[in-house]
Scaffold this motif. Structure first.
Motif: not given
Ligand SMILES: Nc1ncnc2c1ncn2[C@@H]1O[C@H](COP(=O)(O)OP(=O)(O)O)[C@@H](O)[C@H]1O
Ligand SMILES: [Mg+2]
Length: 261
Positions: A102-104, A117, A121, A124-125, A134, A149, A152-153, A156
Motif C-alpha cells: 500500500n505504501i509502495e 521503494r 516503505a 516509513l513503517l 511490511y 499504515v 505512512a502512506r 510517502a
C-alpha cells in the motif's frame, strides 16, 4: 531518491503551507443554493500544526476538500505549497495489498524508482512504529495499526502539507492517545505542516499550535486560540483541560446560536 518529506530549510524558504483567502462555498440542492462556507481566510505557516474545530456539519470536510483540490471554491482562492497529502477517518487502504505494498503504491505514484521503494516503505513503517509489518494484510491489522499504515502512506507522498480529516475519530480512547503522541513526534521530526480537522475539543488542544473554531451554517471563522502548552501534552493535563473548557463554552455558544436561527 527525491528528498524525504520537508526539511526545515525547505519549509523556511516559502511563506505559507496553505493560504485560504476569502473562500466561500455553496452547494445547489432542491431548496436552492446552500451557503456552507462564508468568507474563510486562513494561513497555515510552514511547519505549523493547525486544528480546525467545529460542530458536525459546519463545513470542515468541505474546507479540507477545497484545500486538497478535490473541489473548487465558489469564491475566493486557495494556494498550497505543493500538492498536499490526505488522511481520512476511513483508512482507504487497498485490502488486497499488504501494508508495505500500500505504501509502495504511493511511492510509485510519487515517482520513486522501483528499486528504492521497498527500503523507503520499510523506513516509513519504522517511522510509524510498524517495523516488521511490511507483509501484513489489512485484515490482519487492528484499527490503530491501519491508521498508522494510512499515515505512512500519506507521508510517502513527500508533501509539505498534511491534511487530516478526523483520522482518529473511530479509534478507542487509548489507541487515539497513543496515535496523538506518534503524530506529534512525527510532526516534530519531519517539519511538516498539518491542517487537522476534528469536532473533539480536547483532541484539538492536545495537538495544535493554533485552534481555529468554525461556526455553523454558514461556516465562518468564529475565533482562534494559540496553544502555548509545551509538547508532549497529555489530553488529561490541567492546562489542556482548562483551555478545552474555554473553547467548549464558545463552541456551545456557536451551536446555540445556530439552533435559534
Ligand atoms: N457535495 C455536496 N453537495 C451538497 N451538499 C454538501 C456536499 N458536501 C457537503 N455538503 C453539505 O455541507 C455541509 C457541511 O458538510 P461537511 O463539510 O461534511 O461538514 P463537517 O465535515 O463539518 O461535518 C452539510 O450541510 C452537508 O450536507
Ligand atoms: Mg467531516
Amino acid at each position: 531518491m527525491a528528498t524525504a518529506i520537508a526539511t526545515a530549510d525547505q519549509a523556511e524558504s516559502v511563506e505559507y503551507a496553505a493560504r485560504i483567502e476569502h473562500v466561500s462555498k455553496s452547494f445547489g440542492g432542491p431548496a436552492g443554493q446552500q451557503l456552507v462556507l462564508d468568507d474563510i481566510t486562513l494561513d497555515v505557516a510552514p511547519g505549523e500544526f493547525v486544528t480546525l474545530l467545529g460542530a458536525s456539519g459546519c463545513g470542515k470536510s468541505t474546507l479540507l476538500n477545497l484545500v486538497a483540490g478535490l473541489d473548487d471554491p465558489s469564491a475566493g482562492s486557495i494556494k498550497t505549497d505543493g500538492r498536499p497529502a490526505l488522511m481520512f477517518q476511513e483508512h482507504a487502504l487497498f485490502p488486497w495489498l499488504t501494508a508495505g505494498k500500500n505504501i509502495e503504491l504511493a511511492l510509485k505514484l510519487g515517482g520513486v524508482p522501483k528499486n528504492d521503494r521497498r527500503t523507503r516503505a520499510e523506513e516509513l513503517l519504522e517511522l510509524v512504529r510498524l517495523q516488521g509489518s511490511y507483509g501484513k494484510r489489512v485484515h490482519e491489522l487492528s484499527g490503530g495499526m491501519r491508521q498508522r499504515v494510512a499515515l505512512a502512506r500519506a507521508l510517502a507522498q513527500e508533501s509539505r502539507l498534511l491534511l487530516m480529516d478526523e483520522p482518529f475519530a473511530a479509534l478507542d480512547a487509548i489507541t487515539r492517545d497513543v496515535l496523538h503522541d506518534e503524530l506529534t513526534r512525527i510532526w516534530e521530526e519531519t517539519g511538516l505542516s498539518v491542517l487537522f480537522v476534528t469536532h473533539n475539543v480536547r483532541e484539538a488542544v492536545r495537538l495544535a499550535q493554533r485552534v481555529v473554531l468554525l461556526s455553523s451554517r454558514p461556516g465562518r471563522i468564529a475565533r482562534e486560540w494559540t496553544v502555548d502548552i509545551p509538547q508532549p501534552r497529555r489530553i488529561e493535563d490541567a492546562p489542556v483541560a482548562e483551555l478545552s473548557l474555554e473553547i467548549t463554552e464558545q463552541l456551545r455558544g456557536e451551536i446555540r446560536r445556530h439552533g435559534q436561527q
